[in-house]
Scaffold this motif. Structure first.
Motif, PDB file in Angstrom:
ATOM      1  N   GLU A 153     -11.839   6.750  11.918  1.00 53.91           N
ATOM      2  CA  GLU A 153     -11.960   8.206  12.019  1.00 53.91           C
ATOM      3  C   GLU A 153     -10.777   8.967  11.420  1.00 53.91           C
ATOM      4  N   GLY A 154     -10.428   8.644  10.177  1.00 57.73           N
ATOM      5  CA  GLY A 154      -9.416   9.418   9.481  1.00 57.73           C
ATOM      6  C   GLY A 154      -8.039   8.796   9.425  1.00 57.73           C
ATOM      7  N   ALA A 155      -7.828   7.669  10.113  1.00 58.94           N
ATOM      8  CA  ALA A 155      -6.502   7.042  10.125  1.00 58.94           C
ATOM      9  C   ALA A 155      -6.310   6.052   8.987  1.00 58.94           C
ATOM     10  N   GLU A 156      -7.314   5.913   8.108  1.00 59.49           N
ATOM     11  CA  GLU A 156      -7.232   4.887   7.072  1.00 59.49           C
ATOM     12  C   GLU A 156      -6.087   5.113   6.093  1.00 59.49           C
ATOM     13  N   GLN A 161      -1.522   0.722   3.643  1.00 55.67           N
ATOM     14  CA  GLN A 161      -0.342   0.971   2.821  1.00 55.67           C
ATOM     15  C   GLN A 161       0.241  -0.374   2.400  1.00 55.67           C
ATOM     16  N   PRO A 162      -0.247  -0.967   1.317  1.00 54.27           N
ATOM     17  CA  PRO A 162       0.186  -2.311   0.928  1.00 54.27           C
ATOM     18  C   PRO A 162       1.661  -2.399   0.551  1.00 54.27           C
ATOM     19  N   GLN A 163       2.254  -1.299   0.122  1.00 52.88           N
ATOM     20  CA  GLN A 163       3.683  -1.348  -0.180  1.00 52.88           C
ATOM     21  C   GLN A 163       4.525  -1.444   1.090  1.00 52.88           C
ATOM     22  N   LYS A 164       3.982  -0.921   2.178  1.00 55.86           N
ATOM     23  CA  LYS A 164       4.681  -0.994   3.470  1.00 55.86           C
ATOM     24  C   LYS A 164       4.241  -2.218   4.264  1.00 55.86           C
ATOM     25  N   PHE A 165       2.915  -2.429   4.345  1.00 49.42           N
ATOM     26  CA  PHE A 165       2.366  -3.582   5.063  1.00 49.42           C
ATOM     27  C   PHE A 165       1.984  -4.623   4.013  1.00 49.42           C
ATOM     28  N   ASN A 182      -9.739  14.028   5.173  1.00 46.59           N
ATOM     29  CA  ASN A 182      -8.735  14.040   4.110  1.00 46.59           C
ATOM     30  C   ASN A 182      -9.462  13.784   2.795  1.00 46.59           C
ATOM     31  N   ASN A 183      -9.639  14.842   2.003  1.00 45.12           N
ATOM     32  CA  ASN A 183     -10.431  14.682   0.789  1.00 45.12           C
ATOM     33  C   ASN A 183      -9.692  13.963  -0.334  1.00 45.12           C
ATOM     34  N   LYS A 184      -8.445  13.544  -0.093  1.00 44.98           N
ATOM     35  CA  LYS A 184      -7.684  12.794  -1.085  1.00 44.98           C
ATOM     36  C   LYS A 184      -7.637  11.297  -0.771  1.00 44.98           C
ATOM     37  N   ILE A 185      -8.222  10.888   0.356  1.00 42.70           N
ATOM     38  CA  ILE A 185      -8.037   9.524   0.824  1.00 42.70           C
ATOM     39  C   ILE A 185      -8.596   8.484  -0.137  1.00 42.70           C
ATOM     40  N   LEU A 186      -9.768   8.719  -0.700  1.00 37.35           N
ATOM     41  CA  LEU A 186     -10.358   7.726  -1.584  1.00 37.35           C
ATOM     42  C   LEU A 186      -9.478   7.496  -2.805  1.00 37.35           C
ATOM     43  N   ASN A 188      -6.298   8.087  -3.035  1.00 35.40           N
ATOM     44  CA  ASN A 188      -5.048   7.466  -2.593  1.00 35.40           C
ATOM     45  C   ASN A 188      -5.188   5.952  -2.509  1.00 35.40           C
ATOM     46  N   LEU A 189      -6.296   5.492  -1.901  1.00 30.77           N
ATOM     47  CA  LEU A 189      -6.487   4.055  -1.720  1.00 30.77           C
ATOM     48  C   LEU A 189      -6.740   3.352  -3.049  1.00 30.77           C
TER      49      LEU A 189
END
Length: 256
Positions: A153-156, A161-165, A182-186, A188-189
């Motif tokens: 629900e929006g926490a993705e 965060q592969p650079q962190k995890f 968050n309309n930028k999430i796709l 971003n991933l």
């Protein structure tokens, strides 16, 4: 044929609510998931009043079935599910893939009995369960994860965060994209994972409800389960239900 139709009409009710239809279907299928990759999975008594009809039929999020089919050709020994909810996916994946370890995160402790209820009735290997998937836990995670499923629900954006995890660089991932938060999430991933993973955007199969209708019709039940799946919605600032569409991102580690 006329005799058969008369028999069907006498045995099967004509039109039911979704809850009543689900109960009717479970009675006829032996309280098991009817079809799909999780077919045959026994449904715990505690879940029967809360199960979606699509889940009982095995048609829930039908668009993802191809992803789960791909996983059977991989060596999936360790699975992490973030967003365990009612336990449908932890149980289904555990039954299908028989991993050595199933790690399940769910913030809402009210769901914990539902998640656990699948284990005994299906003779599944017990899960390792957690509450919130916090930054501290993900930063210090040392066990290899072969497959990660996220529905949070929006926490993705925070969770992936592969650079962190760093362990996520070697993990196949399936995540539901909540673009309405968050309309930028796709984007971003895609940027974060395109160098290490093969990416596939998956959209809800708009024929999912039609498939449900066809099964019900075969049982002689008339229902309002046509058209695009309507089980996705959010609450806006005025507490009104807003119907949304399902978008998923399947990220498979590139072969090197």
């Amino acid at each position: 044929m006329k005799i058969l139709n008369k028999i069907k009409k006498s045995i099967f009710p004509k039109s039911l609510s979704e809850n009543a239809t689900t109960s009717f279907v479970l009675e006829k299928t032996g309280n098991q998931i009817y079809t799909g990759p999780f077919a045959g999975l026994a449904i715990p008594d505690i879940l029967k009043p809360n199960l979606k009809l699509a889940e009982a039929l095995g048609l829930y999020e039908y668009a993802l079935h191809g992803c789960f089919s791909n996983l059977i050709n991989k060596n999936i020994e360790n699975i992490m599910v973030i967003g365990g909810h009612k336990g449908y996916y932890p149980a289904g994946l555990s039954n299908l893939l028989r991993p050595n370890n199933m790690y399940v995160f769910e913030m809402d402790l009210n769901f914990q009995p539902l998640i656990d209820s699948w284990i005994e009735v299906n003779n599944l290997k017990p899960y390792q369960t957690f509450g919130e998937a916090s930054e501290e836990i993900l930063l210090n995670w040392t066990e290899r994860i072969d497959f990660l499923l996220i529905d949070c629900e929006g926490a993705e954006d925070f969770l992936l965060q592969p650079q962190k995890f760093n362990w996520q660089k070697e993990t196949d991932i399936l995540v539901e994209i909540h673009h309405f938060y968050n309309n930028k999430i796709l984007g971003n991933l895609v940027t974060r994972f395109k160098d290490t993973h093969d990416l596939l955007i998956i959209y809800d199969d708009i024929s999912e409800n039609e498939k449900i209708h066809n099964v019900l019709e075969g049982l002689g039940i008339e229902g309002s389960f046509r058209g695009q799946p309507n089980h996705r919605w959010i609450l806006d600032e005025n507490n009104n239900k807003i119907i949304t569409a399902g978008i998923f991102l399947y990220m498979s580690v590139k072969n090197t």
